[in-house]
Write a protein that holds these residues in place. Structure first.
Motif, PDB file in Angstrom:
ATOM      1  N   LEU A 206       0.802  -1.226   0.000  1.00 17.62           N
ATOM      2  CA  LEU A 206       0.000   0.000   0.000  1.00 17.62           C
ATOM      3  C   LEU A 206       0.833   1.275   0.000  1.00 17.62           C
ATOM      4  O   LEU A 206       0.328   2.349   0.334  1.00 17.62           O
ATOM      5  CB  LEU A 206      -0.976   0.015   1.181  1.00 17.62           C
ATOM      6  N   GLN A 207       2.080   1.193  -0.404  1.00 19.43           N
ATOM      7  CA  GLN A 207       2.840   2.422  -0.625  1.00 19.43           C
ATOM      8  C   GLN A 207       2.328   3.142  -1.867  1.00 19.43           C
ATOM      9  O   GLN A 207       2.336   4.371  -1.918  1.00 19.43           O
ATOM     10  CB  GLN A 207       4.331   2.114  -0.761  1.00 19.43           C
ATOM     11  N   ASP A 208       1.896   2.371  -2.838  1.00 17.00           N
ATOM     12  CA  ASP A 208       1.280   2.930  -4.034  1.00 17.00           C
ATOM     13  C   ASP A 208      -0.236   2.838  -3.883  1.00 17.00           C
ATOM     14  O   ASP A 208      -0.761   1.771  -3.550  1.00 17.00           O
ATOM     15  CB  ASP A 208       1.726   2.163  -5.279  1.00 17.00           C
ATOM     16  N   PRO A 209      -0.968   3.930  -4.107  1.00 12.01           N
ATOM     17  CA  PRO A 209      -2.409   3.948  -3.831  1.00 12.01           C
ATOM     18  C   PRO A 209      -3.238   3.262  -4.922  1.00 12.01           C
ATOM     19  O   PRO A 209      -3.206   3.688  -6.084  1.00 12.01           O
ATOM     20  CB  PRO A 209      -2.725   5.445  -3.773  1.00 12.01           C
ATOM     21  N   PRO A 210      -3.991   2.220  -4.599  1.00 10.07           N
ATOM     22  CA  PRO A 210      -4.864   1.592  -5.601  1.00 10.07           C
ATOM     23  C   PRO A 210      -5.883   2.573  -6.167  1.00 10.07           C
ATOM     24  O   PRO A 210      -6.323   2.421  -7.312  1.00 10.07           O
ATOM     25  CB  PRO A 210      -5.558   0.462  -4.812  1.00 10.07           C
ATOM     26  N   GLU A 211      -6.257   3.587  -5.373  1.00  6.58           N
ATOM     27  CA  GLU A 211      -7.270   4.554  -5.807  1.00  6.58           C
ATOM     28  C   GLU A 211      -6.832   5.351  -7.033  1.00  6.58           C
ATOM     29  O   GLU A 211      -7.670   5.954  -7.715  1.00  6.58           O
ATOM     30  CB  GLU A 211      -7.590   5.519  -4.658  1.00  6.58           C
TER      31      GLU A 211
ATOM     32  N   ARG B  44       6.256  11.872  -6.879  1.00  2.00           N
ATOM     33  CA  ARG B  44       6.657  13.235  -6.518  1.00  2.00           C
ATOM     34  C   ARG B  44       7.415  13.225  -5.207  1.00  2.00           C
ATOM     35  O   ARG B  44       8.449  13.871  -5.074  1.00  2.00           O
ATOM     36  CB  ARG B  44       5.419  14.138  -6.395  1.00  2.00           C
ATOM     37  N   THR B  45       6.875  12.507  -4.241  1.00  2.00           N
ATOM     38  CA  THR B  45       7.492  12.375  -2.924  1.00  2.00           C
ATOM     39  C   THR B  45       7.433  10.921  -2.489  1.00  2.00           C
ATOM     40  O   THR B  45       6.622  10.137  -3.006  1.00  2.00           O
ATOM     41  CB  THR B  45       6.777  13.244  -1.872  1.00  2.00           C
ATOM     42  N   ARG B  46       8.279  10.564  -1.501  1.00  2.00           N
ATOM     43  CA  ARG B  46       8.315   9.192  -0.986  1.00  2.00           C
ATOM     44  C   ARG B  46       8.369   9.270   0.532  1.00  2.00           C
ATOM     45  O   ARG B  46       9.424   9.555   1.115  1.00  2.00           O
ATOM     46  CB  ARG B  46       9.533   8.442  -1.532  1.00  2.00           C
ATOM     47  N   ALA B  47       7.249   9.024   1.178  1.00  3.96           N
ATOM     48  CA  ALA B  47       7.168   9.123   2.634  1.00  3.96           C
ATOM     49  C   ALA B  47       7.748   7.881   3.304  1.00  3.96           C
ATOM     50  O   ALA B  47       7.748   6.785   2.730  1.00  3.96           O
ATOM     51  CB  ALA B  47       5.717   9.315   3.070  1.00  3.96           C
ATOM     52  N   GLY B  48       8.231   8.071   4.529  1.00  9.21           N
ATOM     53  CA  GLY B  48       8.662   6.939   5.344  1.00  9.21           C
ATOM     54  C   GLY B  48       9.945   6.287   4.915  1.00  9.21           C
ATOM     55  O   GLY B  48      10.212   5.134   5.293  1.00  9.21           O
ATOM     56  N   GLU B  49      10.788   6.977   4.147  1.00  7.99           N
ATOM     57  CA  GLU B  49      12.044   6.391   3.702  1.00  7.99           C
ATOM     58  C   GLU B  49      13.214   7.249   4.153  1.00  7.99           C
ATOM     59  O   GLU B  49      13.093   8.473   4.283  1.00  7.99           O
ATOM     60  CB  GLU B  49      12.042   6.210   2.181  1.00  7.99           C
TER      61      GLU B  49
ATOM     62  N   TYR C  75       2.217  11.203  -8.483  1.00  7.99           N
ATOM     63  CA  TYR C  75       1.533  10.904  -7.222  1.00  7.99           C
ATOM     64  C   TYR C  75       2.537  10.944  -6.079  1.00  7.99           C
ATOM     65  O   TYR C  75       3.758  10.952  -6.293  1.00  7.99           O
ATOM     66  CB  TYR C  75       0.854   9.529  -7.283  1.00  7.99           C
ATOM     67  N   ASP C  76       2.018  10.978  -4.875  1.00  7.07           N
ATOM     68  CA  ASP C  76       2.855  10.971  -3.674  1.00  7.07           C
ATOM     69  C   ASP C  76       2.838   9.573  -3.077  1.00  7.07           C
ATOM     70  O   ASP C  76       1.769   9.056  -2.734  1.00  7.07           O
ATOM     71  CB  ASP C  76       2.335  11.989  -2.656  1.00  7.07           C
ATOM     72  N   ARG C  77       4.000   8.993  -2.938  1.00  4.23           N
ATOM     73  CA  ARG C  77       4.086   7.630  -2.428  1.00  4.23           C
ATOM     74  C   ARG C  77       4.029   7.628  -0.906  1.00  4.23           C
ATOM     75  O   ARG C  77       4.751   8.377  -0.245  1.00  4.23           O
ATOM     76  CB  ARG C  77       5.384   6.963  -2.898  1.00  4.23           C
ATOM     77  N   ALA C  78       3.188   6.783  -0.354  1.00  4.01           N
ATOM     78  CA  ALA C  78       2.993   6.723   1.096  1.00  4.01           C
ATOM     79  C   ALA C  78       4.013   5.804   1.746  1.00  4.01           C
ATOM     80  O   ALA C  78       4.728   5.052   1.078  1.00  4.01           O
ATOM     81  CB  ALA C  78       1.583   6.231   1.405  1.00  4.01           C
TER      82      ALA C  78
END
Length: 325
Positions: free
Chosen positions: A105-110, A132-137, A204-207
């Protein structure tokens, strides 16, 4: 390839490799199902490929397949690696469109709705997610990834977009072409770029990961980078050749200098410089041989023609299909 009986070909297949993702699967299933219904109604399938997990990933995937007829649970016989697990999913999927996404779920299925909109508007065969961004890394992971993609673009024989992963929507014809490619050392995002056709990005922004820890430690990242470079570029071999030529030229000039000094009656002294030169040349030779060996080893393994992966079990609607390749 596994033979699967189905009443009708689904409009959308979601292909999701999973390795030790027991903490993510329930949430992934819910979000992926909602996203699939938004674009394909009830005509979709979610293929979860367990890549030799050590936790309850496949048990949970099999339970989802028993509860939800849209889910296909696939168990590989061992850990073959993310890229070959993805390859297994692509050979099994039956949809007109295929969404490749990781189960963490780092990449949003939505984002599937936006990808479909862009695909129709741009008449594209591939719509890929561009981060665009990569959170949690960590800063190291962000910096090394940024450097890797930019170096790869300069080295590769095809244009591989920067800041992209395997998260993408593709048409059936692209999937069929990928399945026809037999190479073992697969860098899927590079193979998709090599295929061609019209390919369009969606930013997109990666979670951060929904749960668990990454399956890509430093060792696997390095191996992945080597596979990417050797799969799409022979520039390292050319560098090895140029390095060898340059070293030979310098060595020849050093020999001439030594001969001229000897004829003029000067003593060529300096054990330190001599040993330094020997170690330098020896190191360069080993470096060049290492590069050649890396390509030669891949060529040797490719000639064996072993199956890319082995499927232990496929579970669909309460029915299992046993070992296939």
């Amino acid at each position: 390839m596994v033979s699967i009986t189905a009443a009708a070909q689904p409009r959308l297949s979601i292909v999701a490799p999973a390795y030790n993702e027991e903490g993510c699967l329930e949430a992934f299933h819910q979000r992926a199902s909602d996203a699939a219904r938004a674009v394909a109604g009830d005509s979709f399938e979610i293929i979860i490929i367990d890549d030799g997990s050590r936790d309850r990933t496949f048990a949970m995937a099999r339970d989802l397949a028993d509860r939800d007829p849209h889910v296909v649970a696939v168990k590989l016989s061992r850990n073959f690696g993310h890229q070959l697990a993805l390859c297994a999913g692509l050979t099994i999927c039956r949809g007109d469109y295929i969404l490749v996404i990781d189960a963490d779920l780092q990449d949003p299925p939505e984002l599937a709705s936006e990808m479909f909109r862009v695909m129709e508007a741009e008449r594209a065969d591939v719509v890929y997610g561009q981060r665009r961004t990569r959170a949690g890394e960590t800063a190291f992971k962000l910096g090394s990834a940024k450097l890797f993609y930019r170096v790869l673009r300069r080295l590769a024989d095809v244009d591989i977009p920067a800041d992209t992963g395997d998260f993408r929507l593709m048409t059936r014809r692209v999937c069929d072409i990928l399945n026809a490619m037999p190479e073992r050392y697969r860098f899927t995002r590079g193979l998709v770029s090599w295929v061609g056709f019209r390919q369009v990005p969606v930013a997109y922004d990666r979670a951060a990961r929904h749960a668990g820890t990454t399956g890509y430690p430093l060792k696997k990242m390095i191996r992945f980078a080597v596979d990417a470079v050797t799969s799409f570029s022979i520039l390292p071999l050319r560098v090895a050749s140029f390095t060898g030529i340059a070293t030979a030229l310098v060595s020849f000039l050093a020999i001439l200098w030594s001969l001229v000094a000897w004829m003029l009656g000067h003593t060529v002294a300096g054990w330190a410089s001599l040993l330094s030169a020997i170690f330098l040349v020896g190191g360069i030779q080993l470096f060049v041989l290492g590069i050649i060996g890396e390509y030669l080893g891949r060529l040797y393994l490719e000639t064996k023609r072993r199956p890319l992966f082995i499927i232990d079990e496929v579970r669909r609607a309460g029915v299992s299909t046993d070992s296939e390749t």
